[in-house]
Design a protein around this motif. Structure first.
Motif, short mmCIF file in Angstrom:
data_model
loop_
_atom_site.label_atom_id
_atom_site.label_comp_id
_atom_site.label_asym_id
_atom_site.label_seq_id
_atom_site.Cartn_x
_atom_site.Cartn_y
_atom_site.Cartn_z
N LYS A 222 49.26 -51.82 43.12
CA LYS A 222 49.57 -50.53 43.76
C LYS A 222 50.95 -50.55 44.43
O LYS A 222 51.70 -49.56 44.37
N PHE A 223 51.28 -51.67 45.05
CA PHE A 223 52.58 -51.82 45.70
C PHE A 223 53.72 -51.69 44.69
O PHE A 223 54.74 -51.03 44.95
N THR A 224 53.57 -52.33 43.52
CA THR A 224 54.63 -52.27 42.51
C THR A 224 54.82 -50.85 42.00
O THR A 224 55.95 -50.38 41.82
N LEU A 225 53.71 -50.13 41.79
CA LEU A 225 53.82 -48.75 41.33
C LEU A 225 54.53 -47.88 42.36
O LEU A 225 55.40 -47.07 42.03
N LYS A 226 54.15 -48.06 43.62
CA LYS A 226 54.78 -47.29 44.70
C LYS A 226 56.27 -47.60 44.79
O LYS A 226 57.08 -46.74 45.14
N SER A 227 56.64 -48.84 44.46
CA SER A 227 58.04 -49.28 44.51
C SER A 227 58.78 -48.96 43.22
O SER A 227 59.93 -49.37 43.04
N LYS A 228 58.12 -48.26 42.29
CA LYS A 228 58.69 -47.90 40.98
C LYS A 228 59.06 -49.13 40.17
O LYS A 228 60.07 -49.17 39.47
N ILE A 229 58.21 -50.14 40.29
CA ILE A 229 58.32 -51.36 39.49
C ILE A 229 57.10 -51.37 38.58
O ILE A 229 55.96 -51.49 39.05
N TYR A 230 57.32 -51.25 37.27
CA TYR A 230 56.21 -50.98 36.37
C TYR A 230 55.91 -52.16 35.43
O TYR A 230 56.77 -52.99 35.17
N GLY A 231 54.68 -52.18 34.94
CA GLY A 231 54.26 -53.20 33.98
C GLY A 231 52.88 -53.77 34.26
O GLY A 231 52.19 -54.21 33.34
N LEU A 232 52.47 -53.76 35.53
CA LEU A 232 51.18 -54.37 35.90
C LEU A 232 50.02 -53.38 35.87
O LEU A 232 48.88 -53.76 36.14
N GLU A 233 50.29 -52.12 35.53
CA GLU A 233 49.28 -51.07 35.65
C GLU A 233 48.01 -51.34 34.82
O GLU A 233 46.92 -50.92 35.20
N ASN A 234 48.14 -52.03 33.68
CA ASN A 234 46.95 -52.33 32.87
C ASN A 234 46.00 -53.31 33.56
O ASN A 234 44.85 -53.45 33.17
N LEU A 235 46.50 -54.01 34.57
CA LEU A 235 45.70 -55.01 35.27
C LEU A 235 45.16 -54.47 36.60
O LEU A 235 44.83 -55.23 37.51
N ALA A 236 45.04 -53.17 36.69
CA ALA A 236 44.55 -52.53 37.91
C ALA A 236 43.09 -52.84 38.17
O ALA A 236 42.30 -53.05 37.24
N LEU A 237 42.75 -52.89 39.44
CA LEU A 237 41.37 -52.99 39.95
C LEU A 237 40.66 -54.28 39.55
O LEU A 237 39.43 -54.35 39.52
N ILE A 238 41.41 -55.32 39.22
CA ILE A 238 40.81 -56.63 39.01
C ILE A 238 40.65 -57.28 40.38
O ILE A 238 41.61 -57.37 41.15
N PRO A 239 39.45 -57.73 40.73
CA PRO A 239 39.23 -58.28 42.07
C PRO A 239 39.89 -59.65 42.24
O PRO A 239 40.23 -60.31 41.26
N GLY A 240 40.05 -60.05 43.49
CA GLY A 240 40.57 -61.38 43.77
C GLY A 240 41.98 -61.37 44.32
O GLY A 240 42.60 -60.32 44.51
N ARG A 241 42.48 -62.56 44.59
CA ARG A 241 43.81 -62.76 45.15
C ARG A 241 44.76 -63.26 44.07
O ARG A 241 44.34 -63.69 42.99
N VAL A 242 46.04 -63.27 44.37
CA VAL A 242 47.05 -63.63 43.38
C VAL A 242 46.88 -65.07 42.91
O VAL A 242 47.03 -65.37 41.71
#
Length: 348
Positions: A97-117
């Motif tokens: 969500k942070f990357t999308l808000k910052s207009k940094i794109y590419g991770l959107e397909n990995l949305a809502l996967i639980p857990g930490r980095v």
């Protein structure tokens, strides 16, 4: 640092009533090393977790569990790429969500996967035609005893489907502390996954893909506060072309994809053909909307009940299709992690 009581009930998404000798939530690297060194000297096993979202505790844990909350996101940019240095205690979905808000794109397909980095790297999380290995530049780890920090580049991590070098015995002494991600400034939508292909007909944006995938996941995966679960329990199996084409002659409706000279099948479909949606064992069953998800339906089952149910699935699918599923969930015993593949093989 925060000390909490010894129950892990709210700290594992299977909602299992298990206890631990000591449990801490830490927010800095120095405290992680201090705790690890202190309890290892006392011969207690130590385990670092993110959110307890991909683990199955069979019973109480006789050692120290550290929940990683070391946070920080640092951004640099070049002409073609965004470079992110992200600490391992960041929540994965919040990072997307942070990357999308910052207009940094590419991770959107990995949305809502639980857990930490950190756990995302260990597992090499993936969904909807994408995986974290596609964006990983490096992984920084620390040996909590020697306090030496080491950097693994993408190739060093030996990423495979739901696998990395960090899941293997010789590398479990390391704790992931940060990851480097690179994201292209020239965004190209990733719509190759079959359920996303229809989006090609729309004026698609990263936010629209994010919203669509979030909606799908919310419908297909139950919230763990309602039904204890760890998402997909088994990996989708990859079999040889010879075995795959032979199986397709018998079962032409099997969902599959071709992947590097092998055929990847839907584990959920295989389980569904064995009628497990009608099967309830000591409060454990499969989710009605996705057979790949095992539920602690009434949130009062034991870890061993869930494991025995999974073994029943393993044997039934194996005997019907001659395909032996590999667990995705990490299995934790009294003193540490148990190799799930060996455990399941012993139960055939």
């Amino acid at each position: 640092m925060s000390y909490i009581n010894n129950s892990l009930k709210i700290l594992n998404t299977f909602n299992l009533k298990v206890n631990v000798y000591k449990v801490f939530i830490i927010k800095n690297l120095q405290k992680l090393c201090q705790l690890w060194e202190k309890y290892e000297k006392k011969c207690y096993p130590c385990l670092v977790l993110g959110e307890g979202s991909n683990v199955l505790f069979l019973n109480n844990f006789y050692g120290l569990i550290i929940f990683n909350r070391i946070k920080g996101i640092y951004i640099r940019e070049s002409k073609k790429y965004w470079d992110l240095h992200v600490n391992s205690g960041e929540n994965w979905h919040k990072l997307v969500k942070f990357t999308l808000k910052s207009k940094i794109y590419g991770l959107e397909n990995l949305a809502l996967i639980p857990g930490r980095v950190g756990s995302a790297l260990i597992q090499n999380i993936g969904a909807y035609g994408s995986s974290i290995e596609n964006f990983c530049k490096y992984v920084d780890v620390i040996d909590p005893i020697s306090k030496k920090i080491k950097r693994f580049n993408n190739k060093d991590c030996q990423f495979k489907y739901r696998d990395s070098i960090f899941k293997h015995k010789n590398y479990k002494k390391y704790v992931i502390i940060s990851v480097g991600l690179f994201l292209s400034k020239k965004w190209v939508p990733n719509l190759k996954y079959f359920s996303l292909k229809h989006l090609e007909n729309y004026q698609i944006t990263p936010q629209k893909i994010f919203n669509y995938i979030c909606n799908i996941r919310k419908k297909r995966i139950p919230h763990p506060k309602i039904y204890g679960n760890a998402g997909s329990f088994f990996k989708n199996p990859c079999i040889s072309l010879k075995q795959g084409f032979k199986l397709l002659q018998i079962f032409p409706n099997i969902p599959y994809t071709l992947q590097n000279n092998c055929i990847q099948l839907s584990a959920g479909w295989l389980i569904n053909q064995c009628n497990f949606k009608k099967y309830l064992y000591k409060g454990v069953t499969v989710y009605s909307k996705q057979s790949l998800i095992i539920l602690n339906k009434f949130n009062n089952s034991l870890g061993i009940d869930i494991l025995n149910f999974a073994i029943k699935i393993y044997n039934t699918v194996g005997n019907k299709f001659d395909i032996w599923l590999e667990p995705e969930v990490r299995i934790i015993g009294n003193y540490g992690e148990i190799n799930p593949l060996i455990y399941f093989k012993n139960k055939k």
